[in-house]
Motif scaffolding. Structure first.
Motif, PDB file in Angstrom:
ATOM      1  N   GLY A 129       0.835  -1.197   0.000  1.00 25.42           N
ATOM      2  CA  GLY A 129       0.000   0.000   0.000  1.00 25.42           C
ATOM      3  C   GLY A 129       0.862   1.237   0.000  1.00 25.42           C
ATOM      4  N   GLU A 130       0.226   2.377   0.243  1.00 25.46           N
ATOM      5  CA  GLU A 130       0.963   3.620   0.334  1.00 25.46           C
ATOM      6  C   GLU A 130       0.156   4.607   1.168  1.00 25.46           C
ATOM      7  OE1 GLU A 130       1.471   4.754  -3.737  1.00 25.46           O
ATOM      8  OE2 GLU A 130      -0.607   5.376  -3.968  1.00 25.46           O
ATOM      9  N   ILE A 131       0.810   5.668   1.565  1.00 25.34           N
ATOM     10  CA  ILE A 131       0.147   6.669   2.382  1.00 25.34           C
ATOM     11  C   ILE A 131      -1.064   7.253   1.661  1.00 25.34           C
ATOM     12  CG2 ILE A 131       2.189   7.289   3.704  1.00 25.34           C
ATOM     13  CD1 ILE A 131       2.548   9.671   1.772  1.00 25.34           C
ATOM     14  N   GLY A 132      -1.989   7.774   2.447  1.00 28.20           N
ATOM     15  CA  GLY A 132      -3.184   8.409   1.896  1.00 28.20           C
ATOM     16  C   GLY A 132      -4.387   7.491   1.925  1.00 28.20           C
ATOM     17  N   GLY A 133      -5.542   8.074   2.236  1.00 25.82           N
ATOM     18  CA  GLY A 133      -6.779   7.302   2.243  1.00 25.82           C
ATOM     19  C   GLY A 133      -6.812   6.276   3.356  1.00 25.82           C
TER      20      GLY A 133
END
Length: 297
Positions: A212-216
């Motif tokens: 995943g990644e940062i945000g949301g």
């Protein structure tokens, strides 16, 4: 087995006659994908010649291509301003899987074609702004390099195209059932949860890597799903541990506000669900190597 894509998949390429479409069609053919046609409005009846003496027919519409070839996957390489119309056309033709590689699509357009596909109930969308998916040795729909990993028993779902490639390379000794890049835009057709559900049901996938990644809050929602529904071992990585707060980073979806959406918050949620989370891609690969070696004993 594989998820969403297998050796029997019949693939068409919307935008095959364009430079990107043609280049990546050649790469898909070289990796064993069954490409049965291309679609470019106004160019129906033509053929495109590829290396190895392969000649692929071009159709004027997706409906014509499906009728002639029984295609069940479309890979979409059209410019952003035409992407909505291309996806709607694929949905109208009842293509079961539409892989939208195009980046830079307006969020409004994505929202509209995703809603259209949901209402139709016949087409799964992967992307947009994604590298597609590959079931090594069976089929490759998109732009993932086919020579970085063989077939195996690891399932991979990732928001990041580049990290998809890195993780496949780092775990190449174990191989993959399917690796899928879902894209990092704010609205995407197939989510981490969709892929987790499919990998859980796939009897030839033994363990899952989730990037995943940062945000949301997609990773937090995935953590809740894992806790309740996934019994296979899962390792995770969240890109963006060093990102400054309040700044948009990378993909259009990677927006952090306060503690919501941070890598640390996502790591905490995943670990609470029993997911081992690495602080770097290589550390994450190491965690999966330990799991796969343990399963082999």
């Amino acid at each position: 087995m594989a998820i969403f894509l297998n050796a029997d998949s019949k693939v068409i390429v919307q935008g095959m006659t364009g430079s990107e479409g043609k280049k990546h069609t050649q790469r898909m053919l070289a990796s064993g994908t069954t490409i049965v046609g291309g679609v470019t409005p106004g160019k129906g009846g033509q053929k495109v010649e590829f290396e190895g003496g392969v000649s692929v027919p071009v159709f004027g519409s997706v409906a014509e291509a499906v009728e002639a070839t029984s295609a069940d996957v479309s890979v979409i390489f059209v410019p952003a301003k035409f992407a909505k119309a291309a996806v709607v056309e694929a949905v109208d033709a009842k293509i079961p899987l539409a892989v939208v590689i195009t980046e830079g699509i307006a969020v409004k357009d994505t929202a509209e074609f995703f809603t259209y596909a949901q209402q139709a109930g016949t087409t799964r969308i992967i992307g947009p702004n994604c590298p597609g998916l590959i079931s090594p040795g069976k089929s490759n729909a998109g732009i993932i390099p086919a020579n970085i990993a063989e077939a195996g028993r690891v399932g991979l779902v990732s928001k990041s195209g580049t990290l998809t490639y890195q993780m496949m390379y780092e775990l190449r000794e174990f191989g993959f059932s399917t690796a899928i890049g879902i894209g990092g835009d704010p609205i995407i057709g197939t989510t981490h949860i969709d892929a987790l559900e499919a990998f859980q049901a796939d009897h030839e996938t033994d363990a899952i890597v989730m990037i995943g990644e940062i945000g949301g809050d997609a990773e937090e929602r995935a953590a809740d799903y894992i806790k309740d529904h996934v019994t296979k071992p899962v390792v995770g990585y969240v890109a963006g541990f060093t990102a400054p707060e309040g700044k948009t980073m990378g993909h259009a979806g990677a927006i952090v506000s306060g503690s919501s959406g941070t890598a640390a918050a996502k790591k905490e949620a995943l670990e609470a669900a029993g997911v081992k989370v690495g602080k770097t891609p290589s550390e994450t690969a190491g965690l999966m190597k330990e799991i796969m070696q343990g399963l082999a004993k």
